[in-house]
Design an enzyme around this catalytic site. Structure first.
Site, mmCIF file in Angstrom:
data_model
loop_
_atom_site.group_PDB
_atom_site.id
_atom_site.type_symbol
_atom_site.label_atom_id
_atom_site.label_comp_id
_atom_site.label_asym_id
_atom_site.label_seq_id
_atom_site.Cartn_x
_atom_site.Cartn_y
_atom_site.Cartn_z
ATOM 1 N N GLU A 1 2.264 5.360 -12.171
ATOM 2 C CA GLU A 1 3.325 6.360 -11.930
ATOM 3 C C GLU A 1 4.526 6.106 -12.850
ATOM 4 O OE1 GLU A 1 3.343 5.813 -7.665
ATOM 5 O OE2 GLU A 1 1.316 6.662 -7.648
ATOM 6 N N GLU B 1 -6.260 -0.314 -11.787
ATOM 7 C CA GLU B 1 -6.101 0.884 -10.973
ATOM 8 C C GLU B 1 -6.518 2.105 -11.780
ATOM 9 O OE1 GLU B 1 -3.056 0.158 -7.607
ATOM 10 O OE2 GLU B 1 -1.956 0.870 -9.331
ATOM 11 N N GLY C 1 -4.203 7.507 -4.787
ATOM 12 C CA GLY C 1 -3.677 8.515 -3.870
ATOM 13 C C GLY C 1 -4.555 9.745 -3.744
ATOM 14 N N ASN D 1 1.938 -1.654 -1.878
ATOM 15 C CA ASN D 1 2.911 -0.936 -2.709
ATOM 16 C C ASN D 1 3.381 0.271 -1.898
ATOM 17 O OD1 ASN D 1 4.290 0.577 -4.591
ATOM 18 N ND2 ASN D 1 2.491 1.029 -5.863
ATOM 19 N N TRP D 2 4.571 0.131 -1.312
ATOM 20 C CA TRP D 2 5.062 1.177 -0.404
ATOM 21 C C TRP D 2 5.535 2.423 -1.155
ATOM 22 C CZ3 TRP D 2 8.582 -2.062 3.451
ATOM 23 C CH2 TRP D 2 7.760 -2.973 4.135
ATOM 24 N N LYS D 3 5.679 2.312 -2.456
ATOM 25 C CA LYS D 3 6.207 3.419 -3.276
ATOM 26 C C LYS D 3 7.534 3.905 -2.686
ATOM 27 C CE LYS D 3 1.562 4.278 -4.799
ATOM 28 N NZ LYS D 3 0.565 5.181 -5.325
ATOM 29 N N HIS E 1 2.948 0.254 -13.390
ATOM 30 C CA HIS E 1 2.189 1.122 -12.480
ATOM 31 C C HIS E 1 1.974 2.479 -13.152
ATOM 32 C CE1 HIS E 1 1.137 3.683 -9.110
ATOM 33 N NE2 HIS E 1 0.716 2.592 -8.523
ATOM 34 N N SER F 1 -6.902 4.092 -3.672
ATOM 35 C CA SER F 1 -7.519 4.560 -2.420
ATOM 36 C C SER F 1 -8.330 3.480 -1.706
ATOM 37 C CB SER F 1 -8.376 5.807 -2.672
ATOM 38 O OG SER F 1 -7.566 6.868 -3.151
HETATM 39 P P1 PGA Z 1 -3.287 4.288 -3.167
HETATM 40 O O1 PGA Z 1 -2.261 3.714 -4.240
HETATM 41 O O2 PGA Z 1 -3.837 3.104 -2.408
HETATM 42 O O3 PGA Z 1 -2.477 5.194 -2.281
HETATM 43 O O4 PGA Z 1 -4.344 5.012 -3.912
HETATM 44 C C1 PGA Z 1 -2.521 2.537 -4.955
HETATM 45 C C2 PGA Z 1 -1.398 2.281 -5.940
HETATM 46 O O5 PGA Z 1 -0.871 3.233 -6.520
HETATM 47 O O6 PGA Z 1 -1.000 1.109 -6.171
#
Ligand code: PGA
Length: 251
Positions: A97, A167, A173, A9-11, A95, A212
């Site tokens: 976010e 998650e 993150g 997931n490159w965001k 997600h 992470s």
């Molecule tokens: P992260 O993100 O690996 O940077 O913790 C995972 C995600 O949000 O899908």
């Protein structure tokens, strides 16, 4: 047997130049990944570029989000049929976010899930608790509520062609990973919840861990019985790290 799936997931990161370098790097090392399916989820605008670069490879791609609507006057939205049209296999929905920054509810996420699936995409449904929810001991209730929003709308059968990503929000993150046992506990809970409705669906659905995940912790997470892969944020932006996580799933 559930095939491992490692999804990047490159965001909201990248440029045409960095996308080229990242995809070239992944392609260069992909032969060492022998068991997992590898998929990348770029920002929408780079999907056609990625599609061209990945043509003829076994690496799939998807989107980070999707509209709940099919077409029409929805300024700024991207329809699931459009993503399917440009070759996407997956669409991430729900997600954390999207849920926390953009206020997307369980019900809205469930509608996106349904829209994605109806257009031929495989939804990757993200579920997971906030730190305060874990501390209150309500992790399972939160995850169940997020799952049930989809089950109530669509029935459990839709998980025959979908992926779930657990998650824990406090691990995203932050560099703080759930321990393999903490993750396994929730993964097993999710599978048991589905098994209560349909055993075959529960046995088949891939449940990814996200938060992470990196080359240093991937192998022990992926070794857990109900962890079938990873949804990778930060580490998916570095080809060597992303590939190392893929390799950690080799048999
Ligand atoms: P992260 O993100 O690996 O940077 O913790 C995972 C995600 O949000 O899908």
């Amino acid at each position: 047997m559930r095939q491992p799936l490692v999804a990047g997931n490159w965001k909201m990161n990248g440029s045409s130049g960095s996308v080229t370098a990242l995809v070239e790097g992944i392609k260069a090392g992909i032969d060492a990944v022998t068991a997992a399916e590898m998929t990348v989820c770029p920002p929408y605008v780079y999907i056609p570029q990625v599609a061209t670069m990945l043509a003829g490879t076994a690496i799939s791609f998807g989107a980070q989000d999707v509209s709940d609507q099919e077409a029409g006057a929805y300024t700024g939205e991207v329809a699931p049929g459009m993503l399917f049209d440009v070759g996407c296999k997956y669409a991430i929905v729900g997600h954390s976010e999207r849920r926390s920054i953009y206020g997307e509810s369980d019900e809205f996420t469930a509608r996106k899930f349904a829209a994605a699936q109806n257009a031929g995409l495989v939804p990757i449904l993200c579920v997971g608790e906030l730190l305060e929810e874990r501390e209150q001991g309500i992790t399972e209730q939160v995850v169940e509520r997020q799952l049930d929003a989809v089950i109530n709308l669509e029935g459990v059968g839709v998980f025959g062609t979908a992926v779930i990503a657990y998650e824990p929000v406090w691990a995203i993150g932050t560099g703080k990973t759930a321990t393999p046992d903490q993750a396994q506990e929730v993964h097993a809970f999710i599978r048991a919840r589905l098994a209560g409705l349909d055993q075959a669906i529960a046995d088949g659905v891939q449940i990814l861990y996200g938060g992470s995940m990196n080359p240093g912790n991937a192998a022990e997470l992926l070794a857990m019985q109900d962890i079938d892969g990873g949804l990778i944020g930060g580490a998916s932006l570095k080809p060597d790290d992303f590939l190392a996580i893929g390799k950690a799933a080799n048999n």
